[in-house]
Design a protein around this motif. Sequence first.
Motif, PDB file in Angstrom:
ATOM      1  N   ARG A  80       0.831  -1.217   0.000  1.00 27.76           N
ATOM      2  CA  ARG A  80       0.000   0.000   0.000  1.00 27.76           C
ATOM      3  C   ARG A  80       0.862   1.263   0.000  1.00 27.76           C
ATOM      4  NH1 ARG A  80      -3.255  -3.230   3.327  1.00 27.76           N
ATOM      5  NH2 ARG A  80      -2.416  -2.352   5.237  1.00 27.76           N
ATOM      6  N   ASN A  81       2.096   1.116   0.463  1.00 29.56           N
ATOM      7  CA  ASN A  81       3.039   2.229   0.513  1.00 29.56           C
ATOM      8  C   ASN A  81       3.852   2.328  -0.780  1.00 29.56           C
ATOM      9  OD1 ASN A  81       4.266   4.446   1.724  1.00 29.56           O
ATOM     10  ND2 ASN A  81       5.772   3.225   2.815  1.00 29.56           N
ATOM     11  N   GLY A  82       3.439   1.600  -1.810  1.00 26.56           N
ATOM     12  CA  GLY A  82       4.090   1.702  -3.115  1.00 26.56           C
ATOM     13  C   GLY A  82       5.371   0.912  -3.252  1.00 26.56           C
ATOM     14  N   MET A  83       5.591  -0.048  -2.379  1.00 25.22           N
ATOM     15  CA  MET A  83       6.803  -0.865  -2.441  1.00 25.22           C
ATOM     16  C   MET A  83       6.520  -2.175  -3.183  1.00 25.22           C
ATOM     17  SD  MET A  83       8.344  -0.397   1.382  1.00 25.22           S
ATOM     18  CE  MET A  83       9.222   1.085   1.813  1.00 25.22           C
ATOM     19  N   VAL A  84       7.565  -2.718  -3.788  1.00 23.37           N
ATOM     20  CA  VAL A  84       7.460  -4.004  -4.466  1.00 23.37           C
ATOM     21  C   VAL A  84       8.526  -4.946  -3.918  1.00 23.37           C
ATOM     22  CG1 VAL A  84       6.471  -3.064  -6.587  1.00 23.37           C
ATOM     23  CG2 VAL A  84       8.939  -3.253  -6.369  1.00 23.37           C
ATOM     24  N   LYS A  85       8.178  -6.225  -3.877  1.00 25.55           N
ATOM     25  CA  LYS A  85       9.125  -7.216  -3.370  1.00 25.55           C
ATOM     26  C   LYS A  85      10.283  -7.349  -4.343  1.00 25.55           C
ATOM     27  CE  LYS A  85       7.907 -11.604  -2.925  1.00 25.55           C
ATOM     28  NZ  LYS A  85       7.417 -12.876  -2.342  1.00 25.55           N
ATOM     29  N   LYS A  86      11.493  -7.220  -3.813  1.00 25.05           N
ATOM     30  CA  LYS A  86      12.678  -7.225  -4.673  1.00 25.05           C
ATOM     31  C   LYS A  86      13.521  -8.473  -4.494  1.00 25.05           C
ATOM     32  CE  LYS A  86      16.220  -4.316  -6.504  1.00 25.05           C
ATOM     33  NZ  LYS A  86      16.619  -2.956  -6.711  1.00 25.05           N
ATOM     34  N   ASP A  87      13.782  -8.882  -3.256  1.00 21.38           N
ATOM     35  CA  ASP A  87      14.640 -10.037  -3.040  1.00 21.38           C
ATOM     36  C   ASP A  87      14.378 -10.652  -1.672  1.00 21.38           C
ATOM     37  OD1 ASP A  87      15.810  -7.872  -1.731  1.00 21.38           O
ATOM     38  OD2 ASP A  87      17.695  -7.968  -2.811  1.00 21.38           O
ATOM     39  N   ARG A  88      15.040 -11.773  -1.411  1.00 24.18           N
ATOM     40  CA  ARG A  88      14.841 -12.545  -0.175  1.00 24.18           C
ATOM     41  C   ARG A  88      16.213 -12.901   0.393  1.00 24.18           C
ATOM     42  NH1 ARG A  88      10.517 -17.298   0.104  1.00 24.18           N
ATOM     43  NH2 ARG A  88       9.284 -15.421   0.392  1.00 24.18           N
ATOM     44  N   TRP A  89      16.257 -12.971   1.726  1.00 23.14           N
ATOM     45  CA  TRP A  89      17.494 -13.328   2.407  1.00 23.14           C
ATOM     46  C   TRP A  89      17.140 -13.996   3.727  1.00 23.14           C
ATOM     47  CZ3 TRP A  89      20.490  -9.747   6.061  1.00 23.14           C
ATOM     48  CH2 TRP A  89      21.744 -10.278   6.395  1.00 23.14           C
ATOM     49  N   VAL A  90      17.947 -14.954   4.118  1.00 24.20           N
ATOM     50  CA  VAL A  90      17.802 -15.560   5.437  1.00 24.20           C
ATOM     51  C   VAL A  90      18.668 -14.730   6.379  1.00 24.20           C
ATOM     52  CG1 VAL A  90      18.080 -17.624   6.840  1.00 24.20           C
ATOM     53  CG2 VAL A  90      17.371 -17.837   4.442  1.00 24.20           C
ATOM     54  N   LYS A  91      17.992 -13.956   7.210  1.00 23.06           N
ATOM     55  CA  LYS A  91      18.657 -12.974   8.068  1.00 23.06           C
ATOM     56  C   LYS A  91      18.841 -13.542   9.470  1.00 23.06           C
ATOM     57  CE  LYS A  91      18.290  -8.246   9.637  1.00 23.06           C
ATOM     58  NZ  LYS A  91      17.912  -6.922   9.254  1.00 23.06           N
ATOM     59  N   PRO A  92      20.084 -13.614   9.943  1.00 25.56           N
ATOM     60  CA  PRO A  92      20.288 -14.044  11.338  1.00 25.56           C
ATOM     61  C   PRO A  92      19.834 -12.947  12.296  1.00 25.56           C
ATOM     62  CG  PRO A  92      22.393 -13.503  10.283  1.00 25.56           C
ATOM     63  CD  PRO A  92      21.325 -13.314   9.250  1.00 25.56           C
ATOM     64  N   TYR A  93      19.000 -13.322  13.257  1.00 34.60           N
ATOM     65  CA  TYR A  93      18.479 -12.332  14.195  1.00 34.60           C
ATOM     66  C   TYR A  93      18.140 -13.007  15.513  1.00 34.60           C
ATOM     67  CZ  TYR A  93      15.826  -8.452  16.098  1.00 34.60           C
ATOM     68  OH  TYR A  93      15.395  -7.432  16.898  1.00 34.60           O
ATOM     69  N   ARG A  94      18.704 -12.505  16.596  1.00 31.39           N
ATOM     70  CA  ARG A  94      18.430 -13.001  17.951  1.00 31.39           C
ATOM     71  C   ARG A  94      18.582 -14.526  18.046  1.00 31.39           C
ATOM     72  NH1 ARG A  94      12.987 -11.392  19.768  1.00 31.39           N
ATOM     73  NH2 ARG A  94      13.731 -11.606  21.892  1.00 31.39           N
ATOM     74  N   GLY A  95      19.604 -15.042  17.387  1.00 34.74           N
ATOM     75  CA  GLY A  95      19.908 -16.461  17.513  1.00 34.74           C
ATOM     76  C   GLY A  95      19.126 -17.391  16.602  1.00 34.74           C
ATOM     77  N   ILE A  96      18.290 -16.845  15.716  1.00 32.00           N
ATOM     78  CA  ILE A  96      17.574 -17.698  14.767  1.00 32.00           C
ATOM     79  C   ILE A  96      17.730 -17.115  13.362  1.00 32.00           C
ATOM     80  CG2 ILE A  96      15.865 -18.516  16.445  1.00 32.00           C
ATOM     81  CD1 ILE A  96      13.872 -16.539  15.212  1.00 32.00           C
ATOM     82  N   ASP A  97      17.396 -17.925  12.374  1.00 28.79           N
ATOM     83  CA  ASP A  97      17.420 -17.473  10.990  1.00 28.79           C
ATOM     84  C   ASP A  97      16.003 -17.133  10.557  1.00 28.79           C
ATOM     85  OD1 ASP A  97      20.153 -17.823  10.758  1.00 28.79           O
ATOM     86  OD2 ASP A  97      19.967 -19.876  10.005  1.00 28.79           O
ATOM     87  N   LEU A  98      15.791 -15.879  10.158  1.00 32.09           N
ATOM     88  CA  LEU A  98      14.482 -15.425   9.691  1.00 32.09           C
ATOM     89  C   LEU A  98      14.520 -15.273   8.174  1.00 32.09           C
ATOM     90  CD1 LEU A  98      13.695 -12.575  12.263  1.00 32.09           C
ATOM     91  CD2 LEU A  98      12.891 -14.932  12.308  1.00 32.09           C
ATOM     92  N   VAL A  99      13.586 -15.899   7.496  1.00 31.67           N
ATOM     93  CA  VAL A  99      13.476 -15.712   6.053  1.00 31.67           C
ATOM     94  C   VAL A  99      12.725 -14.404   5.834  1.00 31.67           C
ATOM     95  CG1 VAL A  99      12.633 -16.651   3.874  1.00 31.67           C
ATOM     96  CG2 VAL A  99      13.484 -18.204   5.668  1.00 31.67           C
ATOM     97  N   CYS A 100      13.401 -13.439   5.208  1.00 34.51           N
ATOM     98  CA  CYS A 100      12.838 -12.105   5.038  1.00 34.51           C
ATOM     99  C   CYS A 100      12.826 -11.698   3.575  1.00 34.51           C
ATOM    100  CB  CYS A 100      13.658 -11.076   5.823  1.00 34.51           C
ATOM    101  SG  CYS A 100      13.621 -11.317   7.603  1.00 34.51           S
ATOM    102  N   ASP A 101      11.804 -10.941   3.217  1.00 33.91           N
ATOM    103  CA  ASP A 101      11.704 -10.334   1.903  1.00 33.91           C
ATOM    104  C   ASP A 101      11.961  -8.846   2.050  1.00 33.91           C
ATOM    105  OD1 ASP A 101      10.933 -12.707   0.533  1.00 33.91           O
ATOM    106  OD2 ASP A 101       8.903 -12.461   1.306  1.00 33.91           O
ATOM    107  N   ARG A 102      12.591  -8.277   1.037  1.00 32.17           N
ATOM    108  CA  ARG A 102      12.854  -6.836   1.030  1.00 32.17           C
ATOM    109  C   ARG A 102      11.927  -6.187   0.008  1.00 32.17           C
ATOM    110  NH1 ARG A 102      17.193  -3.148  -1.311  1.00 32.17           N
ATOM    111  NH2 ARG A 102      17.515  -4.889  -2.728  1.00 32.17           N
ATOM    112  N   PHE A 103      11.048  -5.320   0.511  1.00 34.70           N
ATOM    113  CA  PHE A 103      10.147  -4.547  -0.326  1.00 34.70           C
ATOM    114  C   PHE A 103      10.779  -3.173  -0.522  1.00 34.70           C
ATOM    115  CE2 PHE A 103       7.593  -7.923   1.215  1.00 34.70           C
ATOM    116  CZ  PHE A 103       6.543  -8.088   0.319  1.00 34.70           C
ATOM    117  N   VAL A 104      10.798  -2.685  -1.760  1.00 36.56           N
ATOM    118  CA  VAL A 104      11.550  -1.483  -2.095  1.00 36.56           C
ATOM    119  C   VAL A 104      10.680  -0.465  -2.834  1.00 36.56           C
ATOM    120  CG1 VAL A 104      13.539  -0.609  -3.411  1.00 36.56           C
ATOM    121  CG2 VAL A 104      13.690  -2.819  -2.235  1.00 36.56           C
ATOM    122  N   ALA A 105      10.881   0.800  -2.490  1.00 32.88           N
ATOM    123  CA  ALA A 105      10.328   1.921  -3.253  1.00 32.88           C
ATOM    124  C   ALA A 105      11.514   2.773  -3.698  1.00 32.88           C
ATOM    125  CB  ALA A 105       9.380   2.752  -2.405  1.00 32.88           C
TER     126      ALA A 105
END
Length: 177
Positions: A146-171
């Motif tokens: 809704r903020n005009g961003m589009v999904k660009k890529d994905r990365w498994v981001k280490p955070y607080r001792g776990i791996d989070l699968v995250c998408d990066r939305f970009v404007a």
Amino acid sequence: MEHIVLETERLYLRQLTEDDYEALCGIFQDELTVRAAYDTPFSDEEVRAMLDRQMARYEKYGFGPCAVVLKESGEMIGQCGLSWQLWVDREVLELGYQFRRDHWHRGYATEAARAWKEYAFTVLRADEVCSIIRETNTASQQVAIRNGMVKKDRWVKPYRGIDLVCDRFVAVREMKE
């Protein structure tokens, strides 16, 4: 209200202060609220460290995630703002948002995020701004779209001792001729 950074139709976005610690605990220690983005609730010490980081960002960069306050009541209902975040092998300007569960689905996140995106492009003159969102967090993904961003890529981001699968939305900032 001190330290107002931005204002929208229904919201004040102001710098966080020590007085916001309890309100932040109400967000980041709520199991259902944090499950969407972080997996597990934050300890008191983790909330304190996060608040200290946010306030240090104001000093270092002149911006950072801010308290989201309802104009009509003065109540803090979330935080939203810009910060530098690691994405794969570089730092990106990220627009993040977290709201108390009892204020979800009222358009506040979208309203605050739009104001911050505009700030990134007009005041900071950023070429792009992104939101890093856990792949399972469909509500936050919808805010980004809704903020005009589009999904660009994905990365498994280490955070607080776990791996989070995250998408990066970009404007991307529109260049005017």
